[in-house]
Design a protein around this motif. Structure first.
Motif, PDB file in Angstrom:
ATOM      1  N   TRP A 148       0.970  -1.414   0.078  1.00  0.00           N
ATOM      2  CA  TRP A 148      -0.028  -0.216  -0.109  1.00  0.00           C
ATOM      3  C   TRP A 148       0.895   1.365   0.142  1.00  0.00           C
ATOM      4  O   TRP A 148       0.502   2.171  -0.673  1.00  0.00           O
ATOM      5  CB  TRP A 148      -0.737   0.069   1.249  1.00  0.00           C
ATOM      6  CG  TRP A 148      -1.977  -1.065   1.388  1.00  0.00           C
ATOM      7  CD1 TRP A 148      -2.260  -1.898   0.098  1.00  0.00           C
ATOM      8  CD2 TRP A 148      -3.152  -1.494   2.130  1.00  0.00           C
ATOM      9  NE1 TRP A 148      -3.350  -2.842   0.392  1.00  0.00           N
ATOM     10  CE2 TRP A 148      -3.762  -2.435   1.414  1.00  0.00           C
ATOM     11  CE3 TRP A 148      -3.567  -0.603   3.205  1.00  0.00           C
ATOM     12  CZ2 TRP A 148      -5.085  -2.904   2.238  1.00  0.00           C
ATOM     13  CZ3 TRP A 148      -4.451  -1.187   3.941  1.00  0.00           C
ATOM     14  CH2 TRP A 148      -5.302  -2.270   3.622  1.00  0.00           C
ATOM     15  N   ALA A 149       1.877   1.241   0.573  1.00  0.00           N
ATOM     16  CA  ALA A 149       2.865   2.342   0.738  1.00  0.00           C
ATOM     17  C   ALA A 149       3.459   2.619  -0.656  1.00  0.00           C
ATOM     18  O   ALA A 149       3.585   3.840  -1.253  1.00  0.00           O
ATOM     19  CB  ALA A 149       4.032   2.080   1.780  1.00  0.00           C
ATOM     20  N   ASP A 151       2.123   2.041  -3.300  1.00  0.00           N
ATOM     21  CA  ASP A 151       1.022   2.613  -4.215  1.00  0.00           C
ATOM     22  C   ASP A 151       0.718   4.151  -3.955  1.00  0.00           C
ATOM     23  O   ASP A 151       0.704   4.926  -4.973  1.00  0.00           O
ATOM     24  CB  ASP A 151      -0.317   1.851  -3.902  1.00  0.00           C
ATOM     25  CG  ASP A 151      -1.629   2.507  -4.473  1.00  0.00           C
ATOM     26  OD1 ASP A 151      -1.574   2.402  -5.849  1.00  0.00           O
ATOM     27  OD2 ASP A 151      -2.445   3.021  -3.900  1.00  0.00           O
ATOM     28  N   ARG A 152       0.982   4.556  -2.563  1.00  0.00           N
ATOM     29  CA  ARG A 152       0.517   6.024  -2.143  1.00  0.00           C
ATOM     30  C   ARG A 152       1.816   6.713  -2.770  1.00  0.00           C
ATOM     31  O   ARG A 152       1.395   7.973  -3.166  1.00  0.00           O
ATOM     32  CB  ARG A 152       0.823   6.105  -0.672  1.00  0.00           C
ATOM     33  CG  ARG A 152      -0.697   5.233   0.102  1.00  0.00           C
ATOM     34  CD  ARG A 152      -1.941   5.846  -0.673  1.00  0.00           C
ATOM     35  NE  ARG A 152      -2.473   5.317  -1.800  1.00  0.00           N
ATOM     36  CZ  ARG A 152      -3.636   5.559  -2.360  1.00  0.00           C
ATOM     37  NH1 ARG A 152      -4.342   6.713  -1.883  1.00  0.00           N
ATOM     38  NH2 ARG A 152      -3.874   4.993  -3.326  1.00  0.00           N
ATOM     39  N   LEU A 155       1.466   7.175  -6.265  1.00  0.00           N
ATOM     40  CA  LEU A 155       0.449   8.351  -6.662  1.00  0.00           C
ATOM     41  C   LEU A 155       0.955   9.590  -6.760  1.00  0.00           C
ATOM     42  O   LEU A 155       0.493  10.429  -7.066  1.00  0.00           O
ATOM     43  CB  LEU A 155      -0.884   7.944  -5.719  1.00  0.00           C
ATOM     44  CG  LEU A 155      -2.001   8.758  -5.731  1.00  0.00           C
ATOM     45  CD1 LEU A 155      -2.638   8.789  -7.164  1.00  0.00           C
ATOM     46  CD2 LEU A 155      -3.079   8.375  -4.741  1.00  0.00           C
ATOM     47  N   TYR A 156       1.523   9.739  -5.160  1.00  0.00           N
ATOM     48  CA  TYR A 156       2.069  11.126  -5.101  1.00  0.00           C
ATOM     49  C   TYR A 156       2.848  11.779  -6.028  1.00  0.00           C
ATOM     50  O   TYR A 156       2.708  12.867  -6.692  1.00  0.00           O
ATOM     51  CB  TYR A 156       2.869  10.961  -3.838  1.00  0.00           C
ATOM     52  CG  TYR A 156       3.714  12.270  -3.321  1.00  0.00           C
ATOM     53  CD1 TYR A 156       3.032  13.327  -2.982  1.00  0.00           C
ATOM     54  CD2 TYR A 156       5.028  12.490  -3.283  1.00  0.00           C
ATOM     55  CE1 TYR A 156       3.471  14.715  -2.720  1.00  0.00           C
ATOM     56  CE2 TYR A 156       5.873  13.582  -2.933  1.00  0.00           C
ATOM     57  CZ  TYR A 156       5.019  14.586  -2.706  1.00  0.00           C
ATOM     58  OH  TYR A 156       5.598  15.759  -2.485  1.00  0.00           O
ATOM     59  N   LEU A 227       6.093  10.865   3.535  1.00  0.00           N
ATOM     60  CA  LEU A 227       5.592   9.587   3.141  1.00  0.00           C
ATOM     61  C   LEU A 227       6.590   8.550   3.449  1.00  0.00           C
ATOM     62  O   LEU A 227       6.381   7.529   4.451  1.00  0.00           O
ATOM     63  CB  LEU A 227       5.385   9.592   1.688  1.00  0.00           C
ATOM     64  CG  LEU A 227       4.074  10.176   1.224  1.00  0.00           C
ATOM     65  CD1 LEU A 227       4.266  10.165  -0.199  1.00  0.00           C
ATOM     66  CD2 LEU A 227       2.945   9.736   1.765  1.00  0.00           C
TER      67      LEU A 227
END
Length: 237
Positions: A148-149, A151-152, A155-156, A227
């Protein structure tokens, strides 16, 4: 003696046959266009014109524009270095990969838009995902958190690059240079914040300079650091 028309037809030189197109040629032509004009400048007809042919000759290699955009995105993913995992430097390596990815996206106008709301699964994109996931796992993150990290973070960097492409278009429409555009916009925003009613917006008014200050790279680095540094709390070993 009069020359026969049949003889003229027989000896008329013929145009050499065109070399057949390849998928790579089509993708590279599309990338040349997108760097200057963005995604909206890319069309099957426009690319076909680059090769002095018709759009139908492209469809043997690319089904439609959507597939072409995905091929283009995966092609630029191949420009991003993919290092071997170094467990002791996992956070530094993630930062390096994110910066490289962001830089490549910025170099290709608004092509980042092609990756939003999709899951890139081309071979180059998969190599990047494999490497970053391996870095996070080597750092001690649980598989779900790592996935998930990743993916984030992607996305960022994608969303930031796409937003920067929008600003690039605004600068072009204004007919000025980037520095002048940003300076004028910052001054206008600061003036607006500073005249807000103090009883309703005391913080926005007091910190107007901080709200609009700093360069795009500084802001990107802050967000990326938040992040990546935030992953520490999830490390299990």
């Amino acid at each position: 003696m009069k020359e026969s028309p049949f003889l003229r037809r027989a000896i008329k030189p013929q145009r050499p046959a065109k070399a057949p197109l390849s998928r790579d040629q089509i993708v590279q032509a599309a990338l040349r266009i997108v760097r200057v004009e963005g995604i909206d400048g890319v069309s099957m007809r426009r690319i076909a014109a680059e090769f002095d042919t018709g759009p139908s000759s492209l469809y043997a290699h690319v089904a439609n524009k959507d597939e072409l955009l995905q091929l283009m995105f995966d092609e630029i993913c191949g420009l991003m270095p993919v290092p071997a995992v170094e467990p002791g430097r996992w956070k530094e390596q993630i930062l390096e990969m994110a910066r490289d990815g962001h830089r490549v996206l910025l170099d290709h106008y608004d092509l980042a838009r092609a990756a939003l709301a999709t899951i890139p699964t081309g071979p180059n994109a998969l190599r990047i995902s494999e490497a970053m996931l391996g870095m996070m796992l080597a750092g001690g993150l649980p598989p779900r958190v790592a996935s998930w990290a990743m993916d984030r973070i992607f996305l960022y960097i994608t969303a930031d690059a796409y937003e920067m492409s929008i600003w690039r278009g605004e600068v072009g429409a204004a007919g000025t240079d980037r520095e002048s555009f940003v300076a004028e916009l910052g001054n206008d925003l600061m003036s607006y914040f500073e005249q807000l009613p103090e009883d309703e917006f005391p913080h926005l008014r007091k910190h107007a300079k901080d709200m609009v200050g700093g360069g795009t790279e500084e802001r990107f680095e802050l967000g990326l650091a938040m992040l990546v540094d935030g992953l520490d709390k999830y490390v299990t070993k």
